[in-house]
Scaffold this active site. Structure first.
Site, PDB file in Angstrom:
ATOM      1  N   ARG A  94      -1.340  -1.754 -18.734  1.00 37.83           N
ATOM      2  CA  ARG A  94      -2.640  -1.099 -18.625  1.00 37.83           C
ATOM      3  C   ARG A  94      -2.564  -0.062 -17.514  1.00 37.83           C
ATOM      4  NH1 ARG A  94      -5.913  -3.632 -21.795  1.00 37.83           N
ATOM      5  NH2 ARG A  94      -7.479  -2.045 -21.378  1.00 37.83           N
ATOM      6  N   THR A 132      -3.723   7.033 -21.509  1.00 40.59           N
ATOM      7  CA  THR A 132      -3.520   5.664 -21.055  1.00 40.59           C
ATOM      8  C   THR A 132      -2.074   5.322 -21.383  1.00 40.59           C
ATOM      9  OG1 THR A 132      -4.230   4.819 -23.205  1.00 40.59           O
ATOM     10  CG2 THR A 132      -5.906   4.902 -21.478  1.00 40.59           C
ATOM     11  N   GLU A 171      -0.525   4.859  -0.418  1.00 44.99           N
ATOM     12  CA  GLU A 171      -1.286   6.105  -0.630  1.00 44.99           C
ATOM     13  C   GLU A 171      -0.400   7.300  -0.327  1.00 44.99           C
ATOM     14  OE1 GLU A 171      -5.017   6.178   1.411  1.00 44.99           O
ATOM     15  OE2 GLU A 171      -5.773   4.463   0.290  1.00 44.99           O
ATOM     16  N   ASP A 229      -6.922  14.640 -23.958  1.00 47.99           N
ATOM     17  CA  ASP A 229      -6.848  13.214 -23.630  1.00 47.99           C
ATOM     18  C   ASP A 229      -6.157  12.539 -24.820  1.00 47.99           C
ATOM     19  OD1 ASP A 229      -7.267  10.528 -23.319  1.00 47.99           O
ATOM     20  OD2 ASP A 229      -9.394  10.676 -22.841  1.00 47.99           O
ATOM     21  N   LYS A 288      -1.972   1.814 -24.942  1.00 47.59           N
ATOM     22  CA  LYS A 288      -2.389   1.767 -26.353  1.00 47.59           C
ATOM     23  C   LYS A 288      -1.137   1.971 -27.223  1.00 47.59           C
ATOM     24  CE  LYS A 288      -6.764   3.943 -24.999  1.00 47.59           C
ATOM     25  NZ  LYS A 288      -7.814   3.013 -24.730  1.00 47.59           N
ATOM     26  N   TYR A 336       0.856  -1.198   0.000  1.00 47.46           N
ATOM     27  CA  TYR A 336       0.000   0.000   0.000  1.00 47.46           C
ATOM     28  C   TYR A 336       0.882   1.234   0.000  1.00 47.46           C
ATOM     29  CZ  TYR A 336      -5.000  -0.349  -0.008  1.00 47.46           C
ATOM     30  OH  TYR A 336      -6.284  -0.466  -0.425  1.00 47.46           O
TER      31      TYR A 336
HETATM   32  N1  PLP Z   1      -9.692   8.132 -23.146  1.00 49.78           N
HETATM   33  C1  PLP Z   1      -9.720   7.719 -24.409  1.00 49.78           C
HETATM   34  C2  PLP Z   1      -9.574   8.730 -25.499  1.00 49.78           C
HETATM   35  C3  PLP Z   1      -9.876   6.365 -24.705  1.00 49.78           C
HETATM   36  O1  PLP Z   1      -9.909   5.950 -25.972  1.00 49.78           O
HETATM   37  C4  PLP Z   1     -10.008   5.445 -23.627  1.00 49.78           C
HETATM   38  C5  PLP Z   1     -10.178   3.994 -23.860  1.00 49.78           C
HETATM   39  O2  PLP Z   1     -10.615   3.484 -24.791  1.00 49.78           O
HETATM   40  C6  PLP Z   1      -9.999   5.936 -22.328  1.00 49.78           C
HETATM   41  C7  PLP Z   1      -9.846   7.274 -22.114  1.00 49.78           C
HETATM   42  C8  PLP Z   1     -10.228   5.025 -21.154  1.00 49.78           C
HETATM   43  O3  PLP Z   1      -9.153   4.214 -20.885  1.00 49.78           O
HETATM   44  P1  PLP Z   1      -9.277   2.992 -19.858  1.00 49.78           P
HETATM   45  O4  PLP Z   1      -9.984   1.907 -20.566  1.00 49.78           O
HETATM   46  O5  PLP Z   1      -7.863   2.677 -19.516  1.00 49.78           O
HETATM   47  O6  PLP Z   1     -10.020   3.509 -18.664  1.00 49.78           O
END
Ligand code: PLP
Length: 478
Positions: free
Chosen positions: A279, A270, A66, A241, A273, A64
């Site tokens: 992950r 993320t 935090e 994002d 990808k 842990y």
């Molecule tokens: N943001 C975008 C643009 C995504 O394409 C995705 C996943 O497909 C996410 C966020 C969410 O990612 P996670 O599945 O790791 O929560």
């Protein structure tokens, strides 16, 4: 017979697991076989390196931690500090960011951390200050009422789902759609491209607190300099994002106006990808938002996952190597080759092509829904996913599109010639599939007819295409 280090490591791990629950060991082994045998075109997936995978399978999982580096709510976090600091350092260096927060467990979590950080930065709210000191589960009903009252209906402007935006950008199925009063910008119906004048107009009318850019299914670059100017013109915080294209930013394929980091106030991603890590999620920002971002745990995140942060550090170290830039540019070259191959065979592509890692086929030209096309391709050994196209008449469930992406096949080493062959296989399946009917003889959006001999022949050709490019060639299990 002696094995290399990777084979020995995975074999030994499976042996240890098999002694406790053989069915889990079997499933792990079967997953490797399945992944090796499938032509994976899912735009959001990849294959992490053995080093990244191995960094996750150890006793860091037991800890842990935090808090943040050097300031933990638990004792004995010195080694977690080491890997979290390393992951953050690699992220800062790789992306040229002032601050990196590597604790988010996923992309959704990274976005939530960013949203709450922006709210805390922009809205004066004692209830929010209180909430930040606790985990969401520990908030009382009265705390939530106070939060709602003080935060009001803050506004978010993001890309619409059918234009390629993501659920977490203010849409109802996600908590962001309940936290914010959301409005979307779409794409130009004629070109399929973002119309920046229309985005500016929507921002002027709606005056959002947050302008979000980023997508899951938009096959083009976004000009983040222009988006930042739009955000500034209405006093919005600009968030990007980059979950899908982080690998292209890391590999310096997206630079200048197309690199979000110098233009956005805050960037989320993320790590699994196109970035090819474990992950997980991550937030990058300048010093102004750093303190608020670091409150992600316990505000919206459970305890950090030190084993995943260790794997993030490994993957980010890999992404800083020169060969990652080569990988990133091959992802885009392959997407071009795939798009060109499809166009030459008569397919219709949203925006007419691609300049990133993904291609969106409008399968209505083949007389199919996305659902029918997805399943027919799967029957033929080609793994894709259905996706809405702009103004999709079939909605988000059946859809009219198939989204395909090249990060995973590029990791295996496939190149332009194989992309053209893949385009031929996809076209063959879609061309030979017809829409089916339900039990009552009425047209069905799910049923389809594909001669099993065609599916079998394409499946064999797909397997042959992969043979020269073994997945994890360094790993032999049997
Ligand atoms: N943001 C975008 C643009 C995504 O394409 C995705 C996943 O497909 C996410 C966020 C969410 O990612 P996670 O599945 O790791 O929560």
């Amino acid at each position: 017979m002696s094995h290399n280090a990777e084979s020995t490591a995975f074999r030994s791990a499976l042996e240890v697991i098999r002694a406790v629950e053989p069915r889990v060991a079997d499933a792990i082994g079967a997953e490797l076989v399945d992944q090796r045998e499938s032509l994976k075109l899912i735009a959001s997936e990849n294959y992490a390196s053995p080093a990244t995978l191995l960094a996750m399978g150890n006793w860091f999982s037991d800890k842990y931690a935090e808090g943040t580096v050097g300031r933990r709510f638990y004792a004995g976090c010195q080694n977690v500090d080491t890997v979290e600091a390393l992951a953050a350092e690699h992220a800062r260096e790789l992306f040229g960011a002032a601050h990196a927060y590597v604790q988010p467990h996923s992309g959704i979590d990274a976005n939530l951390v960013a949203f709450w950080a922006i709210l805390a930065d922009r809205v004066e709210s004692p209830a929010l200050k209180k909430a930040q000191k606790r985990h969401v589960n520990d908030l009382t009903e009265a705390d939530w009422f106070a939060l709602r009252r003080e935060l009001g209906d803050q506004r978010m402007l993001g890309m619409s789902l059918d234009a390629g935006g993501h659920l977490t950008h203010g849409f109802r199925p996600n908590i962001s759609g309940k936290m914010f009063d959301q409005r979307s910008y779409g794409t130009d119906p004629a070109t399929g491209l973002i119309d920046y004048d229309r985005v500016a107009e929507a921002a002027r009318e709606f005056r959002p607190l947050i302008l979000v850019a980023g997508y899951s299914a938009y096959p083009r670059k976004v000009n983040f300099r222009i988006m930042r100017e739009i955000a500034d013109s209405v006093g919005a915080t600009f968030m990007v994002d980059m979950a899908h294209f982080a690998g292209l930013v890391a590999g310096k394929v997206f630079t200048g106006d197309f690199d979000p980091v110098p233009h956005a106030h805050i960037v989320t991603t993320t790590t699994h990808k196109s970035l090819r890590g474990p992950r997980g999620g991550m937030v990058l920002c300048g010093p102004e938002l750093a303190d608020q971002v670091d409150r992600g745990c316990p505000m919206v995140l459970g305890g950090p996952l030190p084993h995943v942060m260790a794997a993030k550090a490994v993957a980010l170290a890999e992404a800083r190597r020169p060969d990652f830039a080569d990988y990133a540019s091959r992802i885009v070259d392959n997407a071009h080759a795939l798009a060109d191959g499809l166009l030459r065979r008569g397919a219709s592509l949203v925006t007419g092509g691609t300049d990133n890692h993904l291609v969106l086929i409008d399968v209505s030209g083949y007389g199919l829904t996305g659902r029918q096309a997805e399943q027919a391709l799967l029957d033929s050994g080609i793994v894709t996913n259905r996706n809405a196209v702009p103004q999709d008449p079939n909605g988000a469930w059946y859809t009219s599109g198939i989204r395909i992406g090249t990060p995973a096949l590029t990791t295996r080493g496939l190149g332009a010639a194989e992309m053209d062959a893949t385009a031929e296989l996809i076209h063959t399946v879609l061309d030979r599939t017809t829409a089916g009917t339900g039990p009552d003889g009425a047209p069905s959006k799910a049923k389809y007819v594909l001669d099993p001999a065609v599916a079998e022949s394409v499946g064999k050709q797909a397997a042959d295409l992969l043979t020269p490019f073994p997945l994890y060639p360094e790993v032999t299990l049997g």
